[in-house]
Design an enzyme around this catalytic site. Structure first.
Site, PDB file in Angstrom:
ATOM      1  N   ASN A   1       0.901  -1.256   0.022  1.00  0.00           N
ATOM      2  CA  ASN A   1      -0.032  -0.011  -0.040  1.00  0.00           C
ATOM      3  C   ASN A   1       0.923   1.507   0.032  1.00  0.00           C
ATOM      4  O   ASN A   1       1.530   1.390   0.983  1.00  0.00           O
ATOM      5  CB  ASN A   1      -0.950   0.134   1.423  1.00  0.00           C
ATOM      6  CG  ASN A   1      -1.665   1.223   1.488  1.00  0.00           C
ATOM      7  OD1 ASN A   1      -1.766   2.169   0.469  1.00  0.00           O
ATOM      8  ND2 ASN A   1      -2.248   1.377   2.663  1.00  0.00           N
TER       9      ASN A   1
ATOM     10  N   SER B   1       3.599  -2.152  10.282  1.00  0.00           N
ATOM     11  CA  SER B   1       5.175  -2.359  10.409  1.00  0.00           C
ATOM     12  C   SER B   1       5.698  -3.750   9.915  1.00  0.00           C
ATOM     13  O   SER B   1       6.555  -4.036  10.615  1.00  0.00           O
ATOM     14  CB  SER B   1       5.531  -1.961  11.864  1.00  0.00           C
ATOM     15  OG  SER B   1       5.172  -0.708  12.217  1.00  0.00           O
TER      16      SER B   1
ATOM     17  N   GLY C   1       2.749   2.045  10.492  1.00  0.00           N
ATOM     18  CA  GLY C   1       3.917   3.396  10.512  1.00  0.00           C
ATOM     19  C   GLY C   1       4.687   3.539  11.673  1.00  0.00           C
ATOM     20  O   GLY C   1       5.139   4.626  11.944  1.00  0.00           O
TER      21      GLY C   1
ATOM     22  N   HIS D   1      -9.393   1.151   5.034  1.00  0.00           N
ATOM     23  CA  HIS D   1      -7.968   1.462   5.646  1.00  0.00           C
ATOM     24  C   HIS D   1      -8.277   2.271   6.794  1.00  0.00           C
ATOM     25  O   HIS D   1      -8.760   3.176   6.829  1.00  0.00           O
ATOM     26  CB  HIS D   1      -6.911   1.793   4.710  1.00  0.00           C
ATOM     27  CG  HIS D   1      -5.496   1.800   5.098  1.00  0.00           C
ATOM     28  ND1 HIS D   1      -5.029   2.997   5.971  1.00  0.00           N
ATOM     29  CD2 HIS D   1      -4.518   0.859   5.163  1.00  0.00           C
ATOM     30  CE1 HIS D   1      -4.102   2.511   6.292  1.00  0.00           C
ATOM     31  NE2 HIS D   1      -3.580   1.309   5.755  1.00  0.00           N
TER      32      HIS D   1
ATOM     33  N   GLU E   1      -6.387   4.598   7.814  1.00  0.00           N
ATOM     34  CA  GLU E   1      -6.250   6.055   7.660  1.00  0.00           C
ATOM     35  C   GLU E   1      -7.397   6.571   7.184  1.00  0.00           C
ATOM     36  O   GLU E   1      -8.025   7.807   7.267  1.00  0.00           O
ATOM     37  CB  GLU E   1      -4.990   6.273   6.946  1.00  0.00           C
ATOM     38  CG  GLU E   1      -3.766   6.258   7.410  1.00  0.00           C
ATOM     39  CD  GLU E   1      -2.533   5.347   6.710  1.00  0.00           C
ATOM     40  OE1 GLU E   1      -2.681   5.601   5.471  1.00  0.00           O
ATOM     41  OE2 GLU E   1      -1.909   4.746   7.495  1.00  0.00           O
TER      42      GLU E   1
ATOM     43  N   GLU F   1      -5.217  -5.037  10.877  1.00  0.00           N
ATOM     44  CA  GLU F   1      -3.976  -4.152  10.937  1.00  0.00           C
ATOM     45  C   GLU F   1      -4.227  -3.194  12.128  1.00  0.00           C
ATOM     46  O   GLU F   1      -5.147  -2.374  12.180  1.00  0.00           O
ATOM     47  CB  GLU F   1      -4.034  -3.192   9.714  1.00  0.00           C
ATOM     48  CG  GLU F   1      -3.655  -3.704   8.591  1.00  0.00           C
ATOM     49  CD  GLU F   1      -3.190  -2.685   7.562  1.00  0.00           C
ATOM     50  OE1 GLU F   1      -1.967  -2.689   6.897  1.00  0.00           O
ATOM     51  OE2 GLU F   1      -3.904  -1.991   7.118  1.00  0.00           O
TER      52      GLU F   1
ATOM     53  N   LYS G   1       0.139   4.329  -0.229  1.00  0.00           N
ATOM     54  CA  LYS G   1      -0.368   5.633   0.439  1.00  0.00           C
ATOM     55  C   LYS G   1      -0.335   6.754  -0.628  1.00  0.00           C
ATOM     56  O   LYS G   1      -0.211   6.745  -1.729  1.00  0.00           O
ATOM     57  CB  LYS G   1      -0.037   5.628   1.856  1.00  0.00           C
ATOM     58  CG  LYS G   1       0.009   4.306   2.769  1.00  0.00           C
ATOM     59  CD  LYS G   1       0.154   4.531   4.015  1.00  0.00           C
ATOM     60  CE  LYS G   1      -0.158   3.293   4.740  1.00  0.00           C
ATOM     61  NZ  LYS G   1       0.025   3.340   6.130  1.00  0.00           N
TER      62      LYS G   1
HETATM   63  P1  PGA Z   1       2.971   0.122   7.463  1.00  0.00           P
HETATM   64  O1  PGA Z   1       1.615   0.472   7.015  1.00  0.00           O
HETATM   65  O2  PGA Z   1       3.388  -1.251   6.719  1.00  0.00           O
HETATM   66  O3  PGA Z   1       3.874   1.300   7.069  1.00  0.00           O
HETATM   67  O4  PGA Z   1       2.889   0.157   9.018  1.00  0.00           O
HETATM   68  C1  PGA Z   1       0.553  -0.733   6.812  1.00  0.00           C
HETATM   69  C2  PGA Z   1      -0.648  -0.133   6.171  1.00  0.00           C
HETATM   70  O5  PGA Z   1      -1.101   0.939   6.618  1.00  0.00           O
HETATM   71  O6  PGA Z   1      -1.197  -0.782   5.284  1.00  0.00           O
END
Ligand code: PGA
Length: 255
Positions: A13, A217, A177, A99, A101, A171, A15
């Site tokens: 992803n 992560s 992140g 997601h 976010e 997640e 983003k």
């Molecule tokens: P990340 O993000 O691997 O940077 O923690 C995962 C995601 O948001 O799908």
């Protein structure tokens, strides 16, 4: 059915990262390293503005390309939104729904989730439906309740015959992140709960076809351990999917 009877699914992803040139470079590199795609599925979720170019480069390879969000109507007065059919038209074959976010930064409510998943399925876009608890929810022992509520809304309009086309991504919001990964035990518990819920919702046979990914992560040095967890069918990768040097070792976690 053992978990490896489901094809491992490694998803990146991006983003709101990369630019057009870097996106196309990354697709070319990963495409060159993928085999025939028989033993694992790999997909990138890219900024919608680059979808047409990225799908053109990915063509002829088993690489899947998808959008990061959709609106659930086919057209109308929805300024700034994209209809599922528009993503299809520029070559996308999959999409992320819910997601964290979208939920926490853009305040998308649970009520939209079932319609988005349904709209994706009706348009032949394979949805990854994302669920996950915040740190407060985990500390308050509300993880199960939150995941069930999110599953209820996302699967509201999913039928047993659709189940194999839906992927769930667990997640934990506090692991996205942050560099902090959930422990194997936390992941296994959440995934087991999700699969049990799915079996009750669509029946055991259909639920066994649904892949459940872990995200938060994921890095080259934890991918193998995460994929070794019995209930983990794949990984949803943010930061580490932006460069071939970090994403390829995750795709090739077992080599
Ligand atoms: P990340 O993000 O691997 O940077 O923690 C995962 C995601 O948001 O799908």
């Amino acid at each position: 059915m053992t978990h490896r009877s489901r094809k491992p699914y490694i998803a990146g992803n991006w983003k709101m990262n990369l630019d057009r040139a870097k996106s196309l470079d990354l697709i070319k590199t990963v495409k060159g390293r993928l085999g025939d795609g028989n033993d694992r599925e790999v997909g990138f979720f890219v900024p919608a503005i680059y979808l047409a170019d990225v799908t053109a480069v990915a063509q002829g390879s088993p690489l899947g390309v998808g959008g990061q969000n959709i609106w659930y109507e086919a057209n109308g007065a929805f300024t700034g939104e994209l209809a599922p059919r528009m993503l299809r038209e520029v070559g996308a074959d999959r999409v992320l729904v819910g997601h964290s976010e979208r939920r926490h930064v853009f305040h998308e409510p649970d009520e939209w989730m079932g319609r988005k998943v349904r709209a994706a399925l009706d348009t032949d876009l394979l949805p990854i439906y994302c669920v996950g608890e915040t740190l407060d929810e985990r500390k308050g022992n509300r993880t199960d309740r939150v995941l069930k509520r999110q599953l209820e809304s996302g699967f509201d309009k999913v039928l047993p015959i659709d189940a194999h086309r839906v992927t769930v991504a667990y997640e934990p919001v506090w692991a996205i992140g942050t560099g902090e990964t959930a422990t194997s035990e936390q992941v296994a518990l959440a995934h087991r709960m999700i699969r049990k819920w799915l079996a009750q919702r669509v029946g055991e046979e259909a639920a066994n076809l649904i892949r459940i990914l872990y995200g938060g992560s994921v890095k080259p040095d934890n991918a193998k351990e995460l994929m070794g967890i019995d209930s983990v069918d794949g990984l949803l990768v943010g930061g580490a999917s932006l460069q071939a040097e970090t994403f390829l070792p995750i795709i090739e976690y077992d080599r």
